[in-house]
Design a protein around this motif. Structure first.
Motif, short mmCIF file in Angstrom:
data_model
loop_
_atom_site.label_atom_id
_atom_site.label_comp_id
_atom_site.label_asym_id
_atom_site.label_seq_id
_atom_site.Cartn_x
_atom_site.Cartn_y
_atom_site.Cartn_z
N GLY A 145 -10.86 42.41 74.15
CA GLY A 145 -10.30 41.08 73.94
C GLY A 145 -9.01 40.88 74.71
O GLY A 145 -8.76 39.81 75.27
N ASP A 165 -8.46 38.17 77.77
CA ASP A 165 -7.38 37.18 77.79
C ASP A 165 -6.55 37.31 79.05
O ASP A 165 -6.16 36.31 79.66
CB ASP A 165 -6.50 37.37 76.55
CG ASP A 165 -5.46 36.27 76.40
OD1 ASP A 165 -5.85 35.08 76.38
OD2 ASP A 165 -4.26 36.60 76.31
N HIS A 166 -6.29 38.55 79.47
CA HIS A 166 -5.51 38.79 80.68
C HIS A 166 -6.25 38.26 81.91
O HIS A 166 -5.65 37.59 82.76
CB HIS A 166 -5.26 40.29 80.82
CG HIS A 166 -4.35 40.66 81.96
ND1 HIS A 166 -2.99 40.55 81.89
CD2 HIS A 166 -4.64 41.13 83.20
CE1 HIS A 166 -2.45 40.93 83.04
NE2 HIS A 166 -3.43 41.30 83.86
N ARG A 219 -8.52 35.95 81.98
CA ARG A 219 -8.56 34.49 81.92
C ARG A 219 -7.31 33.89 82.54
O ARG A 219 -7.39 32.91 83.31
CB ARG A 219 -8.69 34.04 80.46
CG ARG A 219 -8.65 32.52 80.26
CD ARG A 219 -8.60 32.15 78.80
NE ARG A 219 -7.48 32.74 78.11
CZ ARG A 219 -6.22 32.30 78.23
NH1 ARG A 219 -5.95 31.27 79.01
NH2 ARG A 219 -5.25 32.89 77.56
N ARG A 220 -6.16 34.48 82.24
CA ARG A 220 -4.92 33.96 82.81
C ARG A 220 -4.87 34.18 84.32
O ARG A 220 -4.38 33.32 85.06
CB ARG A 220 -3.71 34.62 82.14
CG ARG A 220 -3.52 34.22 80.67
CD ARG A 220 -2.14 34.56 80.17
NE ARG A 220 -1.87 35.99 80.23
CZ ARG A 220 -2.13 36.84 79.25
NH1 ARG A 220 -2.69 36.40 78.12
NH2 ARG A 220 -1.84 38.11 79.37
N ASP A 240 4.74 33.88 81.40
CA ASP A 240 3.83 34.91 80.91
C ASP A 240 3.99 36.25 81.58
O ASP A 240 3.46 37.26 81.10
CB ASP A 240 2.37 34.46 81.08
CG ASP A 240 2.04 33.24 80.25
OD1 ASP A 240 2.59 33.12 79.14
OD2 ASP A 240 1.24 32.40 80.71
#
Length: 308
Positions: A78, A82-83, A85-86, A144
Motif C-alpha cells: 500500500g 501510494d508512492h 501514484r504520486r 511531499d
C-alpha cells in the motif's frame, strides 16, 4: 523520539543503498516498485536508490525506503502504491525545477549534507566539500518531498553561489524537536532530533544548536560531532578535559548504529567542528576497521590538556 526502529528484520547484511534495510528487504521493496509501475503500464529503469523514466527523469526511493523501514512488511504494498501514484502524477506535469522562478527558489532552497559517494559528480559538480567524505548539495523543499538541484538547473536559475547563500540563511529556520543527553561512560554527549530531513545539515551551524541546548562551544576547542542519519545531530562541546577518548568511542558507536539502522543515512564518521571549519577525524580501511587521526591543531590541544 526513538532513534532506531525496533522492528526485527531478516538476518542479512545491510543493503548498500539503504543500509537501514537488509538486502532481502531492499530487494523486496524494489520488486514491489517495479511491479507497481508495470501494473500502471509504465516501464521504468530500476536503480539501487531511484527509478528513471524513458525521458531520463529520476525519482528517488530514499523516502519510501525510510517509510517502509518503520512499518510492517504487510503494509509495504500500500505504501509503494501510494508512492508510485504520486510519482505518476508528477510524470504528467512539468518539474517544478523547470518552472520555478529564481526568487521563489531562493525562499525554498536548503543545503543538505550527504556522503560523497551519494553525490555523483556528473550530476553535482557544484557540490561543496565539507569534510573528506561529506559534501553539501542544494535541495528544493516541496510539500511531499525534496528535489535535489542537479547541474542542469543552473543555466536557467543562475550560478550556485548565491543559492548557497540563500540556502544557508534558510537553514536557520530549521529547529530540532527534541534533545537528549546520552551517557558515554565517564562523559556524555548531546543528541538533537527533528522531523525535517535537513536536521543533520544543521551541524553546519553547530554553534547555534549548542547555544540552544544550553551548552555553548568554546570556539578554540570546538566540538566533536556525528551525523549518522538525516534527522539527528549528536555532539559534544569539548572543554579541554581528558574525556575526549571516551567521547570519541561513544559518538562513533552512536554513528555506526544510526547509519546502519536510521532513515536517510548520512555518515558513520566522526568530525571536529570549529567556527573556522569542519575536519573529519575517523577513517575506515577496506575491512571496516576504524582509526581516528588527530590533526595538528587538535593534537596540540589534547597534549596541552594532558591527554597526549
Amino acid at each position: 523520539m526513538g532513534l532506531f526502529s525496533r522492528r526485527p528484520r531478516p538476518d542479512s547484511r545491510p543493503d548498500d543503498a539503504f543500509p537501514f534495510l537488509s538486502t532481502e528487504e531492499a530487494s523486496h521493496l524494489r520488486g514491489l516498485v517495479l511491479t507497481t509501475f508495470a501494473e500502471r503500464g509504465i516501464e521504468v529503469s530500476l536503480h539501487p536508490d531511484y527509478v528513471e523514466d524513458d525521458a531520463g527523469t529520476q525519482y528517488g526511493l530514499a523516502n519510501l525506503a525510510a517509510t517502509c523501514h518503520q512499518e510492517e512488511a504487510g503494509r509495504w504494498p500500500g505504501l509503494v502504491a501510494d508512492h508510485v501514484r504520486r510519482i505518476v502524477a508528477r510524470m504528467s506535469q512539468p518539474s517544478e525545477l523547470d518552472t520555478i522562478v529564481p526568487e521563489e527558489l531562493r525562499r525554498r532552497v536548503y543545503p543538505r549534507l550527504v556522503g560523497r559517494d551519494r553525490a555523483d559528480p556528473r550530476l553535482f559538480s557544484y557540490a561543496r566539500e565539507v569534510a573528506d567524505d561529506l559534501v553539501e548539495v542544494l535541495c528544493l523543499d516541496q510539500p511531499d518531498t525534496v528535489a535535489y538541484l542537479t547541474d542542469k538547473v543552473f543555466p536557467r536559475l543562475g550560478p550556485a553561489g548565491p543559492l548557497y547563500d540563500a540556502a544557508r540563511q534558510n537553514l536557520r529556520e530549521i529547529t530540532f524537536d527534541e534533545a537528549e543527553v546520552v551517557p558515554a561512560q565517564d562523559s556524555s554527549f548531546h543528541c538533537v532530533f527533528g522531523d525535517s530531513v535537513f536536521t543533520a545539515t544543521t551541524a553546519l551551524q553547530l554553534g547555534s544548536i549548542a547555544d540552544a541546548v544550553g551548552d555553548p562551544i568554546d570556539p578554540e576547542r570546538g566540538a566533536f560531532f556525528v551525523v549518522a542519519c538525516r534527522n539527528q545531530v549528536a555532539f559534544h562541546p569539548w572543554r579541554g578535559d581528558d574525556a575526549w577518548a571516551t567521547v570519541f568511542s561513544g559518538l562513533l558507536r552512536w554513528a555506526e548504529l544510526g547509519f546502519s539502522d536510521g532513515a536517510g543515512p548520512v555518515s558513520p564518521e566522526l568530525y571536529w567542528w570549529r567556527p573556522s571549519g569542519i575536519e573529519q577525524l575517523s577513517r575506515r580501511n577496506d575491512v571496516g576497521e576504524v582509526s581516528v587521526e588527530l590533526s595538528g591543531d587538535l593534537a596540540e590541544l589534547i597534549e596541552a590538556a594532558g591527554g597526549g
